[in-house]
Design a protein around this motif. Structure first.
Motif, PDB file in Angstrom:
ATOM      1  N   ASP A  90       0.852  -1.194   0.000  1.00 63.03           N
ATOM      2  CA  ASP A  90       0.000   0.000   0.000  1.00 63.03           C
ATOM      3  C   ASP A  90       0.889   1.245   0.000  1.00 63.03           C
ATOM      4  O   ASP A  90       1.640   1.481   0.951  1.00 63.03           O
ATOM      5  CB  ASP A  90      -0.895  -0.016   1.242  1.00 63.03           C
ATOM      6  CG  ASP A  90      -1.957   1.074   1.193  1.00 63.03           C
ATOM      7  OD1 ASP A  90      -1.679   2.168   0.662  1.00 63.03           O
ATOM      8  OD2 ASP A  90      -3.068   0.840   1.706  1.00 63.03           O
ATOM      9  N   ASN A  92       0.229   4.307   0.485  1.00 64.72           N
ATOM     10  CA  ASN A  92      -0.116   5.347   1.445  1.00 64.72           C
ATOM     11  C   ASN A  92       0.281   4.993   2.874  1.00 64.72           C
ATOM     12  O   ASN A  92       0.273   5.864   3.750  1.00 64.72           O
ATOM     13  CB  ASN A  92      -1.614   5.639   1.387  1.00 64.72           C
ATOM     14  CG  ASN A  92      -2.026   6.222   0.046  1.00 64.72           C
ATOM     15  OD1 ASN A  92      -1.379   7.141  -0.446  1.00 64.72           O
ATOM     16  ND2 ASN A  92      -3.060   5.666  -0.560  1.00 64.72           N
ATOM     17  N   ASN A  98       2.918  -1.348   6.569  1.00 63.78           N
ATOM     18  CA  ASN A  98       2.614  -2.415   5.612  1.00 63.78           C
ATOM     19  C   ASN A  98       2.941  -3.781   6.195  1.00 63.78           C
ATOM     20  O   ASN A  98       2.139  -4.723   6.095  1.00 63.78           O
ATOM     21  CB  ASN A  98       3.407  -2.199   4.321  1.00 63.78           C
ATOM     22  CG  ASN A  98       2.637  -1.434   3.267  1.00 63.78           C
ATOM     23  OD1 ASN A  98       1.724  -1.970   2.636  1.00 63.78           O
ATOM     24  ND2 ASN A  98       2.997  -0.164   3.089  1.00 63.78           N
ATOM     25  N   PRO A 322      -1.743  -8.742  -3.636  1.00 64.14           N
ATOM     26  CA  PRO A 322      -1.014  -8.272  -2.463  1.00 64.14           C
ATOM     27  C   PRO A 322      -0.111  -9.350  -1.907  1.00 64.14           C
ATOM     28  O   PRO A 322      -0.472 -10.525  -1.867  1.00 64.14           O
ATOM     29  CB  PRO A 322      -2.134  -7.914  -1.478  1.00 64.14           C
ATOM     30  CG  PRO A 322      -3.291  -7.590  -2.349  1.00 64.14           C
ATOM     31  CD  PRO A 322      -3.188  -8.509  -3.525  1.00 64.14           C
TER      32      PRO A 322
END
Length: 348
Positions: A90, A92, A98, A322
């Motif tokens: 991610d 952000n 993370n 992911p």
């Protein structure tokens, strides 16, 4: 070589009339790097997705650490890590956030979240950037974080699907050393790549897949030896001269050389004798090469001989998985059945 960590027998996967995998068999010894090579569309990523329980096979049988990838999908997910072709962290969140998020998704004990994140940030040389948003990371830093995320639950088997795509040479070399460290610590790594130097440097054994079928399975050294120990490259200056020279060489050796524009390429176990014969023939025909290069054969030469073309640059992914999602069971392109149930058309 040790016990097999991954065993694949007769694996098939069809998408309508297209056979992405067509009867694939291989074994990955525990504690090694295993290279799965092939051009775009050969079936490499499809095989990875089946082994990581994202896709169900149409037929055949695949086992990871003794557990069937269809009937025991939930168990397999707890034993593996996956880093896909493109960084899927991610942007952000910070690097530390993370890794902690992946820890929660993979049900790592709460007491282990902070220390495990710190361990991996240190191991992947990301401690200084740990509290910066990932969107500020370089490409190499993102790839290292992506592999770190796949390692949060300490999986004994790690799948790396073209992990160094888009990295500069320095970042690629650094990631290679990290992979070697993981294997020294006992991790089994299945690596797909189109960088043949990568497979040559890392893999103990290599399988080459083309059009869904295995066309070679051996060590890098043996594969290169089969082709010939020496490669001769002749730069002819222009294509017209190269075409004429190729015809002369074919008449002399009985086999046409590979031609790539104005460059001719020949492989031989007796490079010095072949070179003398070829140069004599070309000199007689007033076709002296502009440049002559003699080198050892490479996996790229093997790949060309096996598939008929050289590797291509990786194509952009349609969607990234992911890094920790497989182990967490958070993402599945085709939901795997509950343990104890067989999927239609899958292993019984």
């Amino acid at each position: 070589m040790g016990q097999a960590a991954i065993s694949v027998v007769g694996l098939t996967k069809r998408f309508g009339p297209v056979a992405a995998l067509d009867g694939v068999d291989f074994e990955v010894p525990a504690g090694t790097v295993f290279g799965l090579l092939g051009p775009n569309g050969a079936g490499k990523t499809t095989a990875i997705r089946i082994l990581t329980t994202i896709l169900r096979p149409s037929g055949g049988h695949a086992v990871v650490l003794g557990h069937d990838v269809v009937r025991e999908a939930a168990t397999v997910r707890r034993l593996i890590g996956l880093a896909g072709q493109y960084a899927a962290v991610d942007p952000n969140l910070t690097g530390r956030e993370n890794l902690r998020l992946i820890g929660r998704l993979t049900q790592l004990p709460r007491a282990r979240l902070r220390p495990r994140a710190a361990e991996l940030l240190d191991r992947f040389d990301l401690t200084e950037a740990a509290d910066r948003p990932v969107r500020t990371y370089s490409g190499g830093m993102r790839r290292r974080l992506d592999v770190a995320a796949a390692l949060v639950p300490e999986p004994p088997v790690l799948f790396l699907d073209e992990p160094t795509t888009g990295l500069d040479p320095q970042s690629r070399t650094a990631l290679w050393e990290l992979i070697r460290e993981l294997v020294r610590d006992g991790t089994t790594v299945l690596l797909t790549t189109q960088y043949l130097e990568e497979a040559d440097r890392l893999a103990t054994r290599i399988v080459v897949v083309n059009e869904g079928r295995i066309i070679a399975d051996d060590t890098p050294a043996v594969l290169k030896t089969r082709l010939g120990n020496t490669v001769i490259e002749l730069g002819m200056g222009d294509e017209a001269r190269a075409v004429r020279a190729a015809a002369v060489i074919a008449g002399r050796t009985g086999e046409p050389p590979e031609r790539e524009g104005a460059l001719l390429r020949l492989a031989s176990r007796d490079g010095s004798r072949l070179l003398l014969d070829v140069l004599h023939s070309l000199d007689t025909g007033d076709l002296v090469p502009h440049t002559v290069t003699v080198r050892e054969s490479s996996l790229d030469d093997v790949f060309l001989a096996l598939t008929g073309h050289r590797t291509q640059g990786p194509a952009p992914a349609a969607g990234a998985v992911p890094a920790g999602a497989v182990a967490a069971g958070a993402v599945a392109a085709e939901p795997a059945p509950a343990e104890g149930t067989a999927s239609p058309g899958g292993p019984s």
